[in-house]
Design a protein around this motif. Structure first.
Motif, PDB file in Angstrom:
ATOM      1  N   GLN A   1     -23.986   8.220  -5.814  1.00 40.27           N
ATOM      2  CA  GLN A   1     -23.509   9.132  -6.911  1.00 40.27           C
ATOM      3  C   GLN A   1     -22.362   9.725  -6.590  1.00 40.27           C
ATOM      4  O   GLN A   1     -21.505  10.196  -7.217  1.00 40.27           O
ATOM      5  N   SER A   2     -22.340  10.227  -5.061  1.00 39.61           N
ATOM      6  CA  SER A   2     -21.031  10.819  -4.443  1.00 39.61           C
ATOM      7  C   SER A   2     -19.835   9.985  -4.800  1.00 39.61           C
ATOM      8  O   SER A   2     -18.807  10.645  -5.211  1.00 39.61           O
ATOM      9  N   MET A   3     -20.033   8.675  -4.371  1.00 40.76           N
ATOM     10  CA  MET A   3     -18.753   7.825  -4.594  1.00 40.76           C
ATOM     11  C   MET A   3     -18.407   7.667  -6.438  1.00 40.76           C
ATOM     12  O   MET A   3     -17.169   7.778  -6.330  1.00 40.76           O
ATOM     13  N   ILE A   4     -19.319   7.715  -7.245  1.00 42.37           N
ATOM     14  CA  ILE A   4     -19.062   7.432  -8.544  1.00 42.37           C
ATOM     15  C   ILE A   4     -18.224   9.105  -8.854  1.00 42.37           C
ATOM     16  O   ILE A   4     -17.188   8.899  -9.603  1.00 42.37           O
ATOM     17  N   ASP A   5     -18.884   9.790  -8.613  1.00 42.37           N
ATOM     18  CA  ASP A   5     -18.189  11.304  -8.777  1.00 42.37           C
ATOM     19  C   ASP A   5     -16.666  11.437  -8.365  1.00 42.37           C
ATOM     20  O   ASP A   5     -15.779  11.748  -9.248  1.00 42.37           O
TER      21      ASP A   5
ATOM     22  N   ALA B   1      -8.888  10.123  -2.065  1.00 38.91           N
ATOM     23  CA  ALA B   1     -10.156   9.832  -2.816  1.00 38.91           C
ATOM     24  C   ALA B   1     -10.737   8.318  -2.378  1.00 38.91           C
ATOM     25  O   ALA B   1     -11.768   8.210  -2.221  1.00 38.91           O
ATOM     26  N   LEU B   2      -9.909   7.449  -2.133  1.00 39.68           N
ATOM     27  CA  LEU B   2     -10.202   6.117  -1.867  1.00 39.68           C
ATOM     28  C   LEU B   2     -10.664   6.287  -0.083  1.00 39.68           C
ATOM     29  O   LEU B   2     -11.747   5.719   0.342  1.00 39.68           O
ATOM     30  N   PHE B   3     -10.250   7.198   0.633  1.00 34.21           N
ATOM     31  CA  PHE B   3     -10.586   7.367   1.914  1.00 34.21           C
ATOM     32  C   PHE B   3     -12.128   7.995   1.973  1.00 34.21           C
ATOM     33  O   PHE B   3     -13.144   7.704   2.777  1.00 34.21           O
ATOM     34  N   ARG B   4     -12.053   9.058   1.180  1.00 34.55           N
ATOM     35  CA  ARG B   4     -13.585   9.779   0.909  1.00 34.55           C
ATOM     36  C   ARG B   4     -14.756   8.722   0.404  1.00 34.55           C
ATOM     37  O   ARG B   4     -15.758   8.851   1.231  1.00 34.55           O
ATOM     38  N   ILE B   5     -14.452   7.919  -0.377  1.00 39.43           N
ATOM     39  CA  ILE B   5     -15.237   7.021  -1.039  1.00 39.43           C
ATOM     40  C   ILE B   5     -15.659   5.986   0.058  1.00 39.43           C
ATOM     41  O   ILE B   5     -17.044   5.535   0.289  1.00 39.43           O
ATOM     42  N   SER B   6     -14.444   5.454   0.735  1.00 40.07           N
ATOM     43  CA  SER B   6     -14.788   4.682   1.826  1.00 40.07           C
ATOM     44  C   SER B   6     -15.822   5.178   3.092  1.00 40.07           C
ATOM     45  O   SER B   6     -16.585   4.537   3.521  1.00 40.07           O
TER      46      SER B   6
ATOM     47  N   ARG C   1     -12.254   1.070  -8.157  1.00 41.16           N
ATOM     48  CA  ARG C   1     -11.251   0.893  -8.930  1.00 41.16           C
ATOM     49  C   ARG C   1     -10.284   2.066  -9.433  1.00 41.16           C
ATOM     50  O   ARG C   1     -10.981   2.938  -9.844  1.00 41.16           O
ATOM     51  N   ILE C   2      -9.237   2.552  -8.793  1.00 43.15           N
ATOM     52  CA  ILE C   2      -8.668   3.921  -9.113  1.00 43.15           C
ATOM     53  C   ILE C   2      -7.094   3.600  -9.525  1.00 43.15           C
ATOM     54  O   ILE C   2      -6.495   2.733  -8.778  1.00 43.15           O
ATOM     55  N   PRO C   3      -6.805   4.240 -10.740  1.00 39.65           N
ATOM     56  CA  PRO C   3      -5.463   4.011 -11.148  1.00 39.65           C
ATOM     57  C   PRO C   3      -4.534   4.920 -10.530  1.00 39.65           C
ATOM     58  O   PRO C   3      -4.810   5.827 -10.014  1.00 39.65           O
ATOM     59  N   TYR C   4      -3.247   4.471 -10.674  1.00 39.19           N
ATOM     60  CA  TYR C   4      -2.028   5.703  -9.983  1.00 39.19           C
ATOM     61  C   TYR C   4      -0.975   5.482 -11.039  1.00 39.19           C
ATOM     62  O   TYR C   4      -0.747   4.490 -11.772  1.00 39.19           O
TER      63      TYR C   4
ATOM     64  N   LEU D   1       0.949  -1.375   0.151  1.00 38.13           N
ATOM     65  CA  LEU D   1       0.115   0.027   0.016  1.00 38.13           C
ATOM     66  C   LEU D   1       0.970   1.276   0.162  1.00 38.13           C
ATOM     67  O   LEU D   1       1.159   1.708   1.154  1.00 38.13           O
ATOM     68  N   ASN D   2       1.309   1.788  -1.174  1.00 38.67           N
ATOM     69  CA  ASN D   2       2.161   2.849  -1.418  1.00 38.67           C
ATOM     70  C   ASN D   2       1.513   3.579  -2.479  1.00 38.67           C
ATOM     71  O   ASN D   2       2.037   3.547  -3.560  1.00 38.67           O
ATOM     72  N   VAL D   3       0.687   4.232  -2.378  1.00 36.48           N
ATOM     73  CA  VAL D   3       0.009   5.091  -3.539  1.00 36.48           C
ATOM     74  C   VAL D   3       0.133   6.682  -3.350  1.00 36.48           C
ATOM     75  O   VAL D   3       0.213   7.001  -2.303  1.00 36.48           O
ATOM     76  N   PRO D   4      -0.153   7.242  -4.303  1.00 37.71           N
ATOM     77  CA  PRO D   4       0.157   9.047  -4.371  1.00 37.71           C
ATOM     78  C   PRO D   4      -1.120   9.544  -3.319  1.00 37.71           C
ATOM     79  O   PRO D   4      -2.416   8.810  -3.251  1.00 37.71           O
ATOM     80  N   SER D   5      -0.868  10.564  -2.779  1.00 34.31           N
ATOM     81  CA  SER D   5      -1.728  11.233  -1.810  1.00 34.31           C
ATOM     82  C   SER D   5      -3.172  11.391  -2.288  1.00 34.31           C
ATOM     83  O   SER D   5      -4.228  11.390  -1.557  1.00 34.31           O
ATOM     84  N   HIS D   6      -3.354  11.877  -3.488  1.00 32.55           N
ATOM     85  CA  HIS D   6      -4.670  12.120  -4.176  1.00 32.55           C
ATOM     86  C   HIS D   6      -5.434  10.914  -4.359  1.00 32.55           C
ATOM     87  O   HIS D   6      -6.716  10.902  -4.216  1.00 32.55           O
TER      88      HIS D   6
END
Length: 371
Positions: free
Chosen positions: A340-344, A283-288, A368-371, A274-279
């Motif tokens: 909808q918020s999660m999708i956005d 994003a993962l935290f807000r969706i979670s 799923r989010i690319p980095y 688990l070593n991903v960029p801060s943005h």
């Protein structure tokens, strides 16, 4: 001054004026590339951003021949080539002629479209000081070698673009810092005022219920206590969303902490580093957060499972509960504002959100989010 030199200075001045007014990376790159092509003998161009792992991304392109434009510029987006390899190996230091272009050779070999007479191109690294961003490639039909003057002009363009990219990055970074500071200020104000007020109301209502003799009054105080406690829980969740306590200790700890604050037990299963960029992390935290809010409000259970897989290209996050679930009505595009918020949020980060739910069998949210 020679007429050509005067025209070049005029062109670079026009490009500088344009890029200094732009605040978005892609618009700045595309506009500058268009002006450069219009003011020189170069006809087509494309710009790659290349990350620290050597992965390239096509940012903008202009006047590409049909062969390079086919299938969404797949020949440019996929595979490797000399200029990207030399850049990755730190062997590309100045504007250079590309003797062989693998991408153009591929379209010629596959006969997948007209190459517009373009067989070779020039390339130059994009950088600002020691910070590197990618390469600029430009080409002309029926041209194998570009002159020293053309390469020098290309280097001047790259210097301007590198400085502009750095400026825009720094501006966005300052905006993010300012936004974070404002979030922290608002979270503190809410905690010090509204949060404390709701706590006082709940405490007072509890005392009133204990002292009241009449059943109706006692019941009224209990109702006030319950309502104020619910409002207090919502306020705490809002403060968490404004200022994610624990994110500095890692994404997983922050998600677990938020779940505990909601009264949920979050079990985690992690694979990959688990070593991903801060943005991406935010994003993962807000969706979670939104997913766990839905578990608390709608599932009827107090436990959720979190599965996270980190690959070399993206992060897959699954949040699952075994609650009551819901029926997915395919006639409605989005079942709820929460989804909808999660999708956005995922779309803004270049990713996607999917869900699977069935009455009595719980719900799965797949991010799923690319980095």
């Amino acid at each position: 001054m020679h007429p050509t030199e005067f025209q070049n200075v005029k062109l670079l001045k026009e490009i500088a004026e344009f890029i200094n007014e732009e605040t978005e990376i892609e618009a700045m790159l595309l506009g500058a590339l268009r002006k450069f092509l219009k003011g020189t003998n170069f006809v087509a161009g494309w710009i790659f951003f290349i990350d620290e792992n050597g992965k390239h991304q096509l940012m903008v392109s202009e006047n590409l021949p049909e062969g390079l434009k086919q299938n969404g510029c797949s020949h440019l987006k996929n595979g490797s080539c000399w200029c990207v390899s030399r850049y990755r190996d730190r062997e590309l230091e100045k504007a250079s002629n590309i003797i062989e272009c693998k991408r153009i050779e591929n379209i010629l070999a596959a006969r997948s479209g007209d190459n517009g007479g373009i067989t070779h191109h020039a390339t130059v690294p994009l950088q600002s000081g020691q910070e590197r961003f990618g390469v600029v490639n430009v080409a002309s039909p029926n041209t194998v070698t570009y002159s020293e003057g053309e390469l020098a002009l290309l280097e001047s363009l790259a210097f301007q673009l590198g400085s502009a990219i750095k400026r825009i990055f720094l501006t966005k970074q300052e905006q993010e810092i300012a936004l974070l500071q404002e979030r922290n200020r608002l979270a503190k104000d809410l905690h010090d005022s509204v949060n404390q007020l709701l706590f006082s109301v709940a405490l007072t209502a509890r005392g009133g219920a204990e002292m009241a003799a009449q059943a109706e009054i006692k019941e009224t105080f209990k109702e006030i206590q319950n309502l104020s406690q619910e409002a207090l829980n919502e306020m705490r969740a809002l403060i968490w969303q404004l200022r994610p306590v624990g994110l500095e200790n890692g994404l997983l700890e922050a998600i677990k902490g938020y779940g505990e604050m909601l009264g949920l037990c979050v079990q985690s299963h992690i694979s990959g580093v688990l070593n991903v960029p801060s943005h991406v992390e935010e994003a993962l935290f807000r969706i979670s957060q939104e997913a766990l809010n839905n578990v608390r409000k709608h599932s009827g259970v107090h436990m959720a499972e979190l599965f996270m897989n980190v690959s070399q290209t993206d992060v897959l996050l699954v949040i699952k509960d075994e609650g009551q679930g819901f029926i997915i009505d395919h006639s409605i595009q989005i079942p709820s504002m929460g989804l909808q918020s999660m999708i956005d949020r995922a779309k803004k980060a270049g990713g996607s959100v999917e869900w699977d739910s069935e009455i009595g069998r719980g719900t799965e949210i797949l991010i799923r989010i690319p980095y």
